[in-house]
Design a protein around this motif. Structure first.
Motif, PDB file in Angstrom:
ATOM      1  N   ILE A 131     -34.017  -1.566 -13.852  1.00 23.19           N
ATOM      2  CA  ILE A 131     -34.291  -0.476 -13.845  1.00 23.19           C
ATOM      3  C   ILE A 131     -35.365  -0.044 -15.377  1.00 23.19           C
ATOM      4  CG2 ILE A 131     -33.019   1.652 -15.395  1.00 23.19           C
ATOM      5  CD1 ILE A 131     -30.622   1.998 -13.591  1.00 23.19           C
ATOM      6  N   LYS A 132     -35.248  -1.628 -16.162  1.00 24.83           N
ATOM      7  CA  LYS A 132     -35.811  -1.262 -17.570  1.00 24.83           C
ATOM      8  C   LYS A 132     -37.320  -1.133 -16.869  1.00 24.83           C
ATOM      9  CE  LYS A 132     -32.399  -2.766 -20.695  1.00 24.83           C
ATOM     10  NZ  LYS A 132     -32.881  -4.038 -21.787  1.00 24.83           N
ATOM     11  N   ASN A 133     -38.372  -2.089 -16.190  1.00 29.73           N
ATOM     12  CA  ASN A 133     -38.605  -2.505 -16.108  1.00 29.73           C
ATOM     13  C   ASN A 133     -39.717  -1.607 -14.364  1.00 29.73           C
ATOM     14  OD1 ASN A 133     -39.236  -4.312 -17.385  1.00 29.73           O
ATOM     15  ND2 ASN A 133     -38.454  -6.163 -16.068  1.00 29.73           N
ATOM     16  N   SER A 134     -39.194  -0.886 -14.268  1.00 31.34           N
ATOM     17  CA  SER A 134     -39.263   0.336 -12.790  1.00 31.34           C
ATOM     18  C   SER A 134     -40.575   0.974 -12.943  1.00 31.34           C
ATOM     19  CB  SER A 134     -38.240   1.348 -12.470  1.00 31.34           C
ATOM     20  OG  SER A 134     -37.593   1.821 -13.494  1.00 31.34           O
ATOM     21  N   SER A 135     -41.339   1.853 -12.434  1.00 29.63           N
ATOM     22  CA  SER A 135     -42.111   2.724 -12.808  1.00 29.63           C
ATOM     23  C   SER A 135     -41.555   4.849 -13.149  1.00 29.63           C
ATOM     24  CB  SER A 135     -42.190   2.912 -11.650  1.00 29.63           C
ATOM     25  OG  SER A 135     -42.729   3.459 -10.745  1.00 29.63           O
ATOM     26  N   GLY A 136     -39.587   4.258 -13.212  1.00 26.61           N
ATOM     27  CA  GLY A 136     -39.437   5.843 -12.945  1.00 26.61           C
ATOM     28  C   GLY A 136     -39.266   6.390 -14.558  1.00 26.61           C
ATOM     29  N   GLN A 137     -38.228   7.172 -14.725  1.00 22.26           N
ATOM     30  CA  GLN A 137     -37.417   6.957 -16.026  1.00 22.26           C
ATOM     31  C   GLN A 137     -36.084   7.877 -15.359  1.00 22.26           C
ATOM     32  OE1 GLN A 137     -39.754  11.524 -16.754  1.00 22.26           O
ATOM     33  NE2 GLN A 137     -41.374   9.975 -17.984  1.00 22.26           N
ATOM     34  N   TYR A 138     -35.268   6.660 -16.379  1.00 27.71           N
ATOM     35  CA  TYR A 138     -33.932   6.910 -16.396  1.00 27.71           C
ATOM     36  C   TYR A 138     -33.381   7.165 -17.761  1.00 27.71           C
ATOM     37  CZ  TYR A 138     -34.588   5.052 -11.673  1.00 27.71           C
ATOM     38  OH  TYR A 138     -35.456   4.472 -10.893  1.00 27.71           O
ATOM     39  N   ILE A 139     -32.353   8.560 -17.817  1.00 26.80           N
ATOM     40  CA  ILE A 139     -31.558   8.738 -19.025  1.00 26.80           C
ATOM     41  C   ILE A 139     -30.564   8.526 -18.972  1.00 26.80           C
ATOM     42  CG2 ILE A 139     -31.623  10.604 -21.071  1.00 26.80           C
ATOM     43  CD1 ILE A 139     -33.991  11.514 -20.278  1.00 26.80           C
ATOM     44  N   GLN A 140     -29.935   8.415 -20.143  1.00 27.50           N
ATOM     45  CA  GLN A 140     -28.565   7.706 -20.516  1.00 27.50           C
ATOM     46  C   GLN A 140     -27.899   8.219 -21.434  1.00 27.50           C
ATOM     47  OE1 GLN A 140     -27.189   4.046 -22.170  1.00 27.50           O
ATOM     48  NE2 GLN A 140     -26.351   3.414 -19.373  1.00 27.50           N
ATOM     49  N   CYS A 141     -27.701   9.016 -21.681  1.00 27.72           N
ATOM     50  CA  CYS A 141     -26.716  10.376 -22.673  1.00 27.72           C
ATOM     51  C   CYS A 141     -24.814  10.061 -22.340  1.00 27.72           C
ATOM     52  CB  CYS A 141     -26.874  11.513 -22.323  1.00 27.72           C
ATOM     53  SG  CYS A 141     -26.559  12.887 -24.048  1.00 27.72           S
ATOM     54  N   PHE A 142     -24.020   9.978 -23.839  1.00 27.17           N
ATOM     55  CA  PHE A 142     -22.865   9.873 -23.798  1.00 27.17           C
ATOM     56  C   PHE A 142     -22.621  10.229 -25.389  1.00 27.17           C
ATOM     57  CE2 PHE A 142     -23.637   6.194 -23.338  1.00 27.17           C
ATOM     58  CZ  PHE A 142     -24.250   4.806 -24.763  1.00 27.17           C
ATOM     59  N   THR A 143     -21.636  11.265 -25.720  1.00 29.24           N
ATOM     60  CA  THR A 143     -21.039  11.168 -26.977  1.00 29.24           C
ATOM     61  C   THR A 143     -20.584  10.386 -27.368  1.00 29.24           C
ATOM     62  OG1 THR A 143     -20.715  13.499 -26.219  1.00 29.24           O
ATOM     63  CG2 THR A 143     -19.922  13.272 -28.468  1.00 29.24           C
ATOM     64  N   VAL A 144     -20.934   9.931 -28.931  1.00 26.31           N
ATOM     65  CA  VAL A 144     -20.556   8.756 -29.924  1.00 26.31           C
ATOM     66  C   VAL A 144     -19.664   9.462 -30.605  1.00 26.31           C
ATOM     67  CG1 VAL A 144     -22.206   6.836 -29.212  1.00 26.31           C
ATOM     68  CG2 VAL A 144     -22.705   8.659 -30.955  1.00 26.31           C
ATOM     69  N   LYS A 145     -19.293   8.632 -31.336  1.00 36.11           N
ATOM     70  CA  LYS A 145     -17.390   8.971 -32.434  1.00 36.11           C
ATOM     71  C   LYS A 145     -18.997   8.335 -33.972  1.00 36.11           C
ATOM     72  CE  LYS A 145     -13.162   8.870 -34.242  1.00 36.11           C
ATOM     73  NZ  LYS A 145     -12.121   8.290 -34.105  1.00 36.11           N
TER      74      LYS A 145
END
Length: 1349
Positions: A1111-1125
């Motif tokens: 995923i890191k080297n792919s040409s696309g855009q991936y967003i990961q999002c989660f709440t942290v404390k």
């Protein structure tokens, strides 16, 4: 064919950007050309038709090129393109002028064809300074029973005043217009509305109905009653604000305006208007007016031309009272608006108050009445006397009736307004015997020759025999207003009647107001003095100086008269130079005025005037002298600044041409032998050329003319370069300034807009290259050679020439770049030989590069070439190999950040702009370029303020403040980069910054931070500056901040981890994880939506574990999002228990560690102890800086935590929970017992046994200790926490015992028994702990980790 190819590219772009209107226009033009092309190629057309068709084609091409902003094509009479090589410069210039004019005419033709299709209404309104409201009166549905006047006008409810003349329709008792021919043509246009009217909060369309007939309607004995009396009947009001603002536009919609009758005699018409405006609705009983309304752009001439179907010669024109915002030349007016305001009349011998009627007329000084000079309203005839509305038996009538008085200009100085007052009786027989009982008057011209002042006039009411009052000589020598009376030494408020000649001053009072709208009469004494200068030449100098103080609007009204006066003054004093400078200043003042948008329509008038007078008189020679004096004494820069600013320059151009001719002739006559003369000539010419290049002498679309000029310049510059090399290079004759001017001129030539080929279409680029080549390369190579010719003089041009050379190397032409970038190495080498370093060069290139890249120059290719070429040169050099390579790498890193910053600078996403700004400012901090660092700090601060991020703005400014000391040390210029700071010392600047930062922290509810800074500031005020006033104000603020901390509930923002994975993201966020501080009350779903809006092509990841390389080297855009404390990190000062209100701030602020937990199984499943390999993977994210900070997010690094640490944390949380609940019960004895019961029982229950049994099995074994010797301290800590649970539980059970009800007593006793069992076990295994409480409330609490007390 070439044209079609060029247009088709633009046509496609228009489709892409969805410019439908232009797309359609271009389509029609392309289809026409294709059709005509096929006709020409068919070869079947007769010669004359072919010639005609060719003309048609060229006209269409030229028109199309203009509307598409392409270049102007110049042709001969047969339509063939002119060859500049075969045409003289003058002929070429004339051909451009003719072609331009023809295209302009064609544009106007097209525009007039489209006049009925108002495709883009908004654009029309934006382009015109004036508007008009078109009104069509369809019907008056009102039971009047007599003849009436329907008076319509525009009204400002907030100022309670009419803003336009009346439109008057006379309505007959039969319910139809009196002029039956106008039955379906009752149309008026209210003109001269401007931008100020559009900004009015409200505008109402007001209709007043005045009944004309008997005193009382109910009186039936008509024979004996007086008729023809004007009596108030009622009003109708409509809010037209939305129509005026263009929000509503429907010319066919018929609006009903409800009618409100007057309630009684004291109900004056204007009072009723204000009542109706204030009321929600009117009980109209079906009575009212029907109208259609439409806002039209333009003045009356434009409107008649563009809307002939609405406005023709028969349409009434009601002008605005006062001048329009932009006065059009030729708008000759001489209108005086007279408003009857109010009066106060004694009843005299009558038993009731009089029925006063005011008659207005205009008389000359011989007592002769001026006929037909009063206009009661647009759409009506002029009258000789106007009679007011009569209010029945009212002592203090208030009329607010306005008429327009229009008198021939030659009669104004002899005329006066006469107001006569008469009591009107309802009985005809009585009415006939009523004579005028008083008179008031006012002269239209004041004693100093100026017109009657605008505004209210409190007139004196004179009494005398009626016959005498009719004789003007009786009163004309007397004062007309109360002010005049006082000026003549009489009391205006005396109780006794004063006799003046045969007239007596009455106690009655009468006020009028006037407004003069005249392009021939001035109320300005200074302007009048200039216009009539011959009558008193002694005051001429003073009058010329005073002209500069006269209001612009007043001057342009009298533009031609003023210019006449100025030129006549000059010509009639041709022998002397006394007035020349003053006249010159006055002309520049007038030219400057016309540059203002408000008066731009006078431009043609001024230009025609200047040209006419310059060709016909000696004026230009006198003015040229003055200009030369100004140019020679350039220190007196005030006037020269104005001379060479904006449009003014065009008007002064004529004078400049005369001067330049003089300069060149002088040079020619002097010959070229003297070195000094050649040097001066070259110096002047370099400066002149540079100015001409910068000024864009010809319009941008005159490409042939521009290229021809450039060709001439290039040839001349090369000639001058030879001269420099031959005469001014050797040591004895070297002229630094001359060479400097040469380099600056050459670079200005090279960087001018008309030579930047990459900005042109491929067709235009090919044409220019084919005909002229790339002139930039030619001059660039010349500059390079000239630089290398300098030899030992080079050091004199460092660092000043770094900027211009950089500009040249940034031109996107590869060969030019390759040829000129090595000059930088030469500069480094040169400075190194002189000073053993190249610090000056380095500083200059970094500063200049920043400005150039931000301004749009530079690209990836330049970065690569700069790196490659300079590294090659440096590595070959004996001394510069190491330091040179370091420098090149530094500049390349800077370029990367600046290019990122520029790419994102115009991005709608302000967060990306902030990230790039921080990258750049951090870089400048790293390389210790303080002034650049501060510059970007303020860019970041401005971005935060735009987003209302006050906390972040405060932290950003704090970085600037930290660079300063509390000292008297002088402030370097780069420290005060903002106009707002007035500081001479660092201490003063730091003080101002702290005050601003505290203000922002307050707005961001970060009072703790504000207090910390406040303390530091207070220390300065108290012990260093001794400024107790500032100190007291600061301490009051501090007190408020403390109160806010305790009392104000602050929203707690959530924090989110965001990973941007994939090569599709910009470099500054690619494959990085950030912690974001959410906005107040922002949920994760909303935050995610906001993120995905910024990156619409990004895919949201479903998992929260870090992605792999795929995923890191792919040409696309991936967003990961989660709440942290966020993890609480309390300041050390809180070493004893404090209120939760205080602690809660630190739970979400000043945090740098954030946790995210997810259950993970490691190893095989253990059937005996499931807990042993059931791990909670808790990722702790540590950000680069604490949040909040200068951004709302920071990059992170992650740490994985073992289950032992998780166990320690869980135990500590359990202990905290018990402790907190005990605290609450100690503070509030009335709390319900249930939550405490459940908490305690859940821990002491034998099935749970403190919740640590599994920990013992997992960690307190020989095997675990052997495998993890490094965990020894952690295991001891966990045992300590288990031991500490006992005293807390004991206190909880004690409180429970005191509060438990009898019904729950058995439950409590069982819980006590379980606790004793647990206590014995723990104390035996882990030791005894005891809580010592010194507080009467027995409050105790632990922070951080537990310890033995």
């Amino acid at each position: 064919t070439t044209t079609l190819r060029e247009w088709s590219i633009i046509w496609r772009q228009l489709y892409v950007v969805n410019n439908r209107e232009m797309f359609r226009s271009v389509r029609h033009m392309i289809y026409d050309l294709i059709e005509w092309r096929s006709q020409i190629l068919s070869g079947t057309l007769p010669q004359d038709e072919l010639k005609e068709l060719k003309k048609k084609v060229t006209a269409k091409i030229d028109y199309g090129n203009r509307i598409l902003d392409l270049d102007l094509v110049v042709r001969d009479e047969d339509g063939n393109i002119l060859d500049p090589e075969q045409t003289s410069t003058i002929s070429l210039f004339r051909a451009h002028e003719i072609a331009s004019k023809q295209v302009e005419e064609r544009l106007l033709e097209e525009k007039s064809q489209k006049q009925n299709i108002d495709i883009n209404r908004q654009a029309k309104f934006a382009a015109t300074p004036s508007f008009a409201l078109f009104v069509n009166l369809k019907n008056v549905v009102c039971k009047i029973g007599e003849d009436a006047e329907v008076l319509m006008s525009l009204y400002d409810p907030h100022e309670s005043k009419f803003i336009s003349e009346n439109y008057l329709v006379r309505w007959s008792s039969s319910g139809l217009p009196k002029d039956i021919d106008r039955l379906h043509n009752l149309r008026a246009v209210f003109t001269d509305l401007g931008s100020k009217d559009l900004k009015r909060e409200k505008i109402s369309f007001v209709c007043q109905i005045v009944r004309v007939g008997r005193m009382e309607l109910r009186d039936n004995n008509t024979r004996k009653l007086t008729s023809g009396l004007r009596r108030p009947f009622g009003v109708a009001v409509m809010d037209v604000t939305d129509i005026i603002n263009g929000k509503v536009d429907d010319e066919d919609k018929q609006h009903f305006i409800p009618f409100q009758p007057v309630a009684g005699e004291n109900d004056f018409l204007q009072t009723v208007i204000n009542k109706v405006i204030a009321a929600k609705e009117v009980n109209h009983k079906g009575q009212g007016l029907w109208v259609t309304l439409k806002l039209l752009p333009g003045d009356i001439h434009q409107i008649r031309k563009e809307f002939p179907h609405l406005v023709d010669r028969s349409t009434a024109v009601a002008r605005k009272m006062g001048f329009p915002e932009i006065i059009m030349p030729g708008d000759v007016r001489n209108d005086i608006y007279v408003t009857l305001v109010q009066g106060d009349f004694d009843k005299g011998s009558k038993t009731t108050a009089k029925n006063v009627e005011v008659t207005v007329s205009v008389y000359d000084e011989d007592g002769k009445r001026l006929e037909s000079v009063i206009f009661p309203g647009a759409g009506d005839e002029a009258i000789s006397e106007y009679k007011s509305v009569i209010y029945y038996q009212v002592k203090q009538p208030r009329w607010f009736e306005t008429v327009k008085v229009a008198i021939p200009i030659e009669d104004v100085n002899r005329s006066h307004l006469r107001f006569t007052f008469r009591h009107r009786s309802s009985q005809d027989s009585k009415d006939k015997s009523e004579k005028i009982f008083a008179l008031a008057f006012v002269k239209l011209m004041r004693y100093d020759g100026t017109t009657l002042r605008d505004g209210e006039h409190d007139l004196i009411v004179y009494k005398a025999e009626a016959k005498k009052l009719e004789d003007a000589s009786t009163y004309l020598s007397l004062p007309s207003t109360k002010i005049e009376l006082e000026e003549k030494g009489h009391s205006a408020t005396g109780k006794s009647m004063q006799n003046l000649g045969s007239c007596t001053i009455s106690k009655d009072s009468f006020q009028i107001s006037t407004l003069v709208c005249s392009t021939k009469l001035t109320q300005n004494v200074d302007l009048l003095g200039l216009l009539k200068w011959r009558s008193n030449t002694n005051l001429l100098q003073q009058n010329l100086k005073q002209l500069m103080k006269v209001d612009g609007g007043e001057v342009v009204k009298f533009l031609q008269d003023t210019l006449d006066a100025l030129f006549n003054i000059m010509m009639e004093n041709s022998e002397s130079e006394t007035f020349d400078t003053l006249v010159f200043d006055a002309l520049v003042f007038i030219i400057g005025l016309i540059a203002d948008r408000k008066f731009q329509h006078f431009n043609p008038v001024l230009e025609t005037y200047i040209k006419k007078h310059f060709s016909a008189t000696l004026a230009y020679t006198k003015l040229t002298k003055v200009l030369k004096t100004y140019v020679d004494n350039a220190e007196k820069c005030g006037i020269t600044d104005q001379l060479f600013k904006g449009p003014t320059q065009r008007h002064v151009q004529i004078i400049m041409e005369k001067l330049l001719r003089t300069v060149n002739r002088t040079v020619i006559s002097m010959g070229r032998d003297s070195e000094l003369i050649v040097s001066d000539f070259l110096m002047e010419t370099f400066i002149m050329f540079k100015n001409l290049i910068g000024k864009n002498v010809y319009p941008f679309d005159w490409v042939i003319m521009n290229m021809m000029q450039n060709k001439v310049f290039l040839r001349a510059i090369n000639q001058y370069a030879d001269m420099l090399n031959k005469k001014f290079l050797d040591q004895a004759n070297f002229e630094l300034q001359l060479w400097n001017n040469y380099f600056h001129l050459a670079v200005a030539f090279l960087t001018q807009e008309s030579l930047q080929l990459e900005n042109f279409s491929s067709a235009k680029r090919a044409k220019i290259l084919n005909k002229y080549g790339d002139m930039r390369r030619q001059i660039g190579f010349e500059i390079r050679d000239m630089w290398y010719n300098l030899g030992q003089h080079k050091i004199k041009f460092i660092p000043e020439m770094v900027g211009p050379i950089l500009e040249m190397t940034l031109i996107p032409e590869t060969e030019l770049r390759k040829a000129t970038i090595p000059i930088f190495f030469d500069m480094m080498q040169c400075e190194f030989h002189s000073t053993r370093s190249f610090q000056m060069f380095e500083n200059e290139i970094i500063t200049k590069l920043d400005h150039e890249v931000e301004g749009g120059r530079g690209d990836e290719q330049y970065k690569v070439l700069f790196d490659k070429i300079l590294l090659e040169h440096c590595r070959k050099h004996k001394y510069l190999a190491k330091s040179g390579e370091t420098f090149v790498k530094l500049v390349v890193r800077l370029m990367e950040r600046l290019l990122d910053y520029r790419t994102i600078m115009h991005d709608e996403n302000k967060e990306n702009r902030m990230s790039c700004t921080v990258n750049v400012l951090n870089f400048y901090k790293e390389i210790e370029r303080e002034e650049m660092y501060i510059r970007y700090l303020y860019k970041l601060c401005d971005l935060h303020k735009e987003c209302d991020n006050y906390t972040e703005a405060a932290y950003t400014l704090l970085l600037h403040a930290k660079l300063l000391k509390w000292s008297e040390e002088a402030c370097a210029a780069h420290l005060t980069q903002r106009d707002g700071y007035q500081a001479a010392t660092q201490g003063q600047l730091k003080d101002q910054l702290y005050q601003e930062i505290i203000h922002y922290f307050d707005k961001g509810k970060m009072w703790e931070e504000a207090i910390a800074l406040g303390k530091e500031l207070a220390e300065q005020y108290e012990n260093e500056m001794f400024d107790y006033e500032q100190l007291s104000e600061l301490l009051r603020k501090q007190a408020q901040f403390y109160e806010n901390i305790v009392k104000v509930i602050r929203p707690k923002p959530d924090y989110f981890a965001v990973g941007y994975y994939g090569q599709g993201f910009p470099t500054f966020i690619r494959n990085k994880v950030f912690i974001y501080r959410g906005k107040e009350y922002e949920r994760r779903e909303d935050f995610e939506a906001r993120l995905l809006t910024q990156f619409p092509n990004a895919e949201k990841m479903k998992t929260t574990s870090p992605p792999g390389d795929e995923i890191k080297n792919s040409s696309g855009q991936y967003i990961q999002c989660f709440t942290v404390k966020p993890k609480l990190d309390l300041p050390p000062k809180f070493h004893k228990p404090v209120s939760e209100q205080i602690v809660s701030f630190y739970r979400v602020n000043e945090v740098q560690r954030f946790e995210y937990s997810r259950p993970v199984r490691k190893g095989e499943k253990n059937p005996d102890n499931e807990f042993a390999n059931m791990w909670i993977e808790r990722t702790i994210y540590v950000t680069a800086y604490k949040l909040p900070g200068i951004l709302r997010w920071f990059e992170v690094k992650s740490v994985e935590i073992s289950p032992l640490e998780n166990a320690i944390e869980t135990m500590q949380l359990t202990n905290d929970k018990i402790n907190n609940m005990i605290q609450q019960h100690l503070n509030d004895p009335n709390l319900p017992i249930n939550p405490l019961s459940m908490l305690l029982n859940g821990i002491v229950d034998p099935a749970v046994m403190g919740g640590f049994t599994n920990y013992e099995k997992a960690f307190f074994t020989e095997r675990y200790m052997h495998e993890h010797p490094e965990d020894h301290d952690k295991i001891e800590k966990l045992k300590d926490l288990i031991a500490w649970q006992i005293p807390f539980l004991a206190e909880g059970i004690r409180i429970h015992g005191e509060k438990v009800t009898e019904a729950l007593r058995p439950f409590h006793e069982r819980m006590e028994a379980c606790f004793r069992q647990l206590k014995d076990k723990v104390e035996k295994q882990y030791g005894v702990r005891a809580v010592v409480s010194h507080l009467p409330t027995r409050r105790f609490k632990q922070f951080g980790h537990f310890s033995t007390l």
